[in-house]
Design a protein around this motif. Structure first.
Motif, PDB file in Angstrom:
ATOM      1  N   ALA A  77      18.415 -58.083  30.943  1.00 58.49           N
ATOM      2  CA  ALA A  77      17.305 -57.233  31.383  1.00 58.49           C
ATOM      3  C   ALA A  77      16.799 -57.664  32.751  1.00 58.49           C
ATOM      4  N   ALA A  78      16.694 -58.973  32.978  1.00 62.13           N
ATOM      5  CA  ALA A  78      16.238 -59.467  34.279  1.00 62.13           C
ATOM      6  C   ALA A  78      17.228 -59.119  35.381  1.00 62.13           C
ATOM      7  N   LEU A  79      18.517 -59.143  35.058  1.00 61.73           N
ATOM      8  CA  LEU A  79      19.548 -58.782  36.031  1.00 61.73           C
ATOM      9  C   LEU A  79      19.690 -57.272  36.198  1.00 61.73           C
ATOM     10  N   ASP A  80      19.179 -56.512  35.230  1.00 54.79           N
ATOM     11  CA  ASP A  80      19.391 -55.063  35.159  1.00 54.79           C
ATOM     12  C   ASP A  80      20.872 -54.761  34.989  1.00 54.79           C
ATOM     13  N   TRP A  81      21.514 -55.554  34.134  1.00 54.12           N
ATOM     14  CA  TRP A  81      22.920 -55.353  33.794  1.00 54.12           C
ATOM     15  C   TRP A  81      23.011 -54.812  32.367  1.00 54.12           C
ATOM     16  N   PRO A  82      23.545 -53.613  32.174  1.00 57.88           N
ATOM     17  CA  PRO A  82      23.794 -53.149  30.805  1.00 57.88           C
ATOM     18  C   PRO A  82      24.827 -54.049  30.118  1.00 57.88           C
ATOM     19  N   ALA A  83      24.647 -54.276  28.837  1.00 56.75           N
ATOM     20  CA  ALA A  83      25.592 -55.111  28.093  1.00 56.75           C
ATOM     21  C   ALA A  83      27.001 -54.552  28.163  1.00 56.75           C
ATOM     22  N   ALA A  84      27.113 -53.228  28.291  1.00 61.05           N
ATOM     23  CA  ALA A  84      28.425 -52.594  28.362  1.00 61.05           C
ATOM     24  C   ALA A  84      29.180 -52.957  29.633  1.00 61.05           C
ATOM     25  N   ASP A  85      28.476 -53.493  30.634  1.00 61.70           N
ATOM     26  CA  ASP A  85      29.116 -53.874  31.891  1.00 61.70           C
ATOM     27  C   ASP A  85      29.700 -55.278  31.859  1.00 61.70           C
ATOM     28  N   LEU A  86      29.553 -55.987  30.730  1.00 58.58           N
ATOM     29  CA  LEU A  86      30.123 -57.318  30.600  1.00 58.58           C
ATOM     30  C   LEU A  86      31.596 -57.235  30.183  1.00 58.58           C
ATOM     31  N   ASP A  87      32.359 -58.260  30.552  1.00 50.72           N
ATOM     32  CA  ASP A  87      33.763 -58.362  30.166  1.00 50.72           C
ATOM     33  C   ASP A  87      33.834 -59.008  28.780  1.00 50.72           C
ATOM     34  N   PRO A  88      34.249 -58.281  27.754  1.00 48.03           N
ATOM     35  CA  PRO A  88      34.258 -58.849  26.396  1.00 48.03           C
ATOM     36  C   PRO A  88      35.256 -59.998  26.232  1.00 48.03           C
ATOM     37  N   ALA A  89      36.188 -60.146  27.170  1.00 42.06           N
ATOM     38  CA  ALA A  89      37.176 -61.221  27.058  1.00 42.06           C
ATOM     39  C   ALA A  89      36.596 -62.575  27.464  1.00 42.06           C
ATOM     40  N   LEU A  90      35.452 -62.564  28.164  1.00 44.56           N
ATOM     41  CA  LEU A  90      34.792 -63.798  28.606  1.00 44.56           C
ATOM     42  C   LEU A  90      33.376 -63.803  28.044  1.00 44.56           C
ATOM     43  N   PRO A  91      33.165 -64.349  26.857  1.00 43.73           N
ATOM     44  CA  PRO A  91      31.865 -64.254  26.191  1.00 43.73           C
ATOM     45  C   PRO A  91      30.788 -65.073  26.887  1.00 43.73           C
ATOM     46  N   PRO A  92      29.532 -64.629  26.840  1.00 44.95           N
ATOM     47  CA  PRO A  92      28.425 -65.392  27.434  1.00 44.95           C
ATOM     48  C   PRO A  92      28.264 -66.746  26.760  1.00 44.95           C
ATOM     49  N   ARG A  93      28.077 -67.778  27.569  1.00 44.77           N
ATOM     50  CA  ARG A  93      27.873 -69.125  27.065  1.00 44.77           C
ATOM     51  C   ARG A  93      26.992 -69.886  28.057  1.00 44.77           C
ATOM     52  N   ILE A  94      26.403 -70.985  27.585  1.00 46.37           N
ATOM     53  CA  ILE A  94      25.722 -71.929  28.465  1.00 46.37           C
ATOM     54  C   ILE A  94      26.647 -73.128  28.634  1.00 46.37           C
ATOM     55  N   ALA A  95      26.985 -73.441  29.875  1.00 50.12           N
ATOM     56  CA  ALA A  95      27.937 -74.510  30.170  1.00 50.12           C
ATOM     57  C   ALA A  95      27.258 -75.583  30.998  1.00 50.12           C
ATOM     58  N   LEU A 111      29.719 -57.017  39.754  1.00 49.08           N
ATOM     59  CA  LEU A 111      29.360 -58.312  40.327  1.00 49.08           C
ATOM     60  C   LEU A 111      28.719 -58.146  41.698  1.00 49.08           C
ATOM     61  N   ALA A 112      29.199 -57.188  42.474  1.00 47.54           N
ATOM     62  CA  ALA A 112      28.692 -57.003  43.840  1.00 47.54           C
ATOM     63  C   ALA A 112      27.265 -56.473  43.852  1.00 47.54           C
ATOM     64  N   ASP A 113      26.869 -55.786  42.799  1.00 49.37           N
ATOM     65  CA  ASP A 113      25.544 -55.163  42.757  1.00 49.37           C
ATOM     66  C   ASP A 113      24.558 -56.120  42.091  1.00 49.37           C
ATOM     67  N   LEU A 114      23.998 -57.021  42.886  1.00 48.47           N
ATOM     68  CA  LEU A 114      23.085 -58.048  42.364  1.00 48.47           C
ATOM     69  C   LEU A 114      21.686 -57.817  42.929  1.00 48.47           C
ATOM     70  N   ARG A 115      20.853 -57.186  42.124  1.00 46.89           N
ATOM     71  CA  ARG A 115      19.448 -56.938  42.489  1.00 46.89           C
ATOM     72  C   ARG A 115      18.620 -57.218  41.241  1.00 46.89           C
ATOM     73  N   TYR A 116      18.069 -58.422  41.173  1.00 43.48           N
ATOM     74  CA  TYR A 116      17.457 -58.841  39.909  1.00 43.48           C
ATOM     75  C   TYR A 116      15.966 -59.100  40.060  1.00 43.48           C
ATOM     76  N   ASP A 117      15.299 -59.195  38.914  1.00 40.48           N
ATOM     77  CA  ASP A 117      13.866 -59.491  38.850  1.00 40.48           C
ATOM     78  C   ASP A 117      13.698 -61.003  38.979  1.00 40.48           C
ATOM     79  N   PHE A 118      13.303 -61.438  40.166  1.00 38.38           N
ATOM     80  CA  PHE A 118      13.258 -62.865  40.486  1.00 38.38           C
ATOM     81  C   PHE A 118      12.356 -63.620  39.517  1.00 38.38           C
ATOM     82  N   ALA A 119      11.133 -63.174  39.342  1.00 34.72           N
ATOM     83  CA  ALA A 119      10.170 -63.897  38.506  1.00 34.72           C
ATOM     84  C   ALA A 119      10.594 -63.907  37.043  1.00 34.72           C
ATOM     85  N   ARG A 120      11.121 -62.789  36.559  1.00 38.57           N
ATOM     86  CA  ARG A 120      11.520 -62.700  35.154  1.00 38.57           C
ATOM     87  C   ARG A 120      12.701 -63.624  34.865  1.00 38.57           C
ATOM     88  N   LEU A 121      13.686 -63.631  35.769  1.00 37.19           N
ATOM     89  CA  LEU A 121      14.829 -64.510  35.556  1.00 37.19           C
ATOM     90  C   LEU A 121      14.431 -65.970  35.711  1.00 37.19           C
TER      91      LEU A 121
END
Length: 299
Positions: free
Chosen positions: A155-173, A190-200
């Motif tokens: 939500a902070a990134l304004d990225w729909p979940a459908a825009d993620l690559d299912p072959a590379l699952p989200p993790r904390i590394a 990836l090129a379209d990066l306009r996020y909510d600074f304070a929220r993230l």
């Protein structure tokens, strides 16, 4: 009026041989007389994502290199890293920048840096006219992210979940600092990066994250990456060695690359500061190696 103390502050870029590429860092080779407030003031005035400060020096073969962390005869230093807003436990690009500065002053060779995250060996070699530094991370770790936290990050990134690559699952590394890995399904996402600074920033503080590692897989061993860094007061990091190490650990833990692999990460292109990071995984070592070139930036 400058608030930087009367010390020598060098400026280097890491992961590019071009001063206009890669990630710039401030480097203070003798910060033994500086307290935390002074180091933070230097980092804030420079405005780079991080600056590095050598606060002490050990003896070759001393206690810091015990247990096989370093190599016999390595030059040892204690190092600290500050963003414009706070101290961070580990910074890869500032480590590379510092190693290159030391190599230009003292010659290539083996170094050992004592960081808040642990002991980080670095080897600097000369390749033609260029110097290349290779750092070895601390022991990495990869963990799941809670669904609610993932939803907040998207939500902070304004990225729909459908825009993620299912072959590379989200993790904390982790490989010295914690990074949330999110994989875009397309280069355009990836090129379209306009996020909510304070929220993230708020989410990252709660999860103790240093950056987000946003990635797109261009080929089996080639990735384009971006790294938002609001907790450091920086919208985006142009080339992120700590996140590259964590990402290498993530790829291995998820079985997405062989246990022995050489990976290429392209970062900074969308910011106009292109850089290249090489990530090496070895079957016989859980740690991750990150290497790159760099150069001094003129005053």
């Amino acid at each position: 009026m400058s608030q930087i103390p009367d010390i020598e502050v060098l400026r280097y870029t890491a992961f590019s041989a071009d001063p206009e590429g890669g990630n710039p860092a401030g480097v203070v080779l003798d910060a033994s007389g500086l307290d935390e407030a002074a180091m933070l003031a230097v980092a804030a005035e420079l405005g780079y994502s991080e600056s590095a400060f050598l606060t002490g020096r050990g003896e070759p073969g001393g206690e810091e290199t015990s247990g096989g962390a370093g190599s016999s005869g390595a030059r040892e230093y204690t190092i600290r890293y500050f963003s414009p807003k706070a101290e961070v436990p580990f910074c890869g690009h500032a480590t590379v920048a510092t190693a290159l500065a030391l190599a230009e002053r003292d010659g290539p060779g083996d170094l050992v840096f004592g960081t808040r995250a642990g002991t980080v060996p670095v080897t600097v070699t000369r390749e033609g006219a260029e110097l290349r530094a290779t750092l070895t991370s601390v022991e990495p770790d990869v963990a799941d992210i809670a669904p609610d936290d993932l939803a907040e990050a998207l939500a902070a990134l304004d990225w729909p979940a459908a825009d993620l690559d299912p072959a590379l699952p989200p993790r904390i590394a982790f490989a010295g600092a914690r990074h949330l890995v999110l994989a875009a399904a397309t280069r355009e996402r990836l090129a379209d990066l306009r996020y909510d600074f304070a929220r993230l920033e708020a989410l990252m503080h709660r999860l103790d994250l240093t950056t987000l590692q946003l990635v797109w897989r261009a080929a089996p061993a080639v990735f384009h990456v971006r790294a938002p860094f609001p907790v450091g007061g920086v919208v985006e990091d142009p080339a992120t060695g700590a996140a590259a190490a964590a990402f290498g650990a993530y790829l291995r833990a998820e079985g997405l690359v062989p246990d022995t692999a050489l990976l290429t990460l392209h970062q900074g292109e969308d910011m106009g500061r292109p850089g290249t990071l090489t990530v090496e995984l070895r079957t016989d070592d859980a740690r991750v190696r990150v290497s790159g070139t760099g150069t001094r930036i003129g005053d």
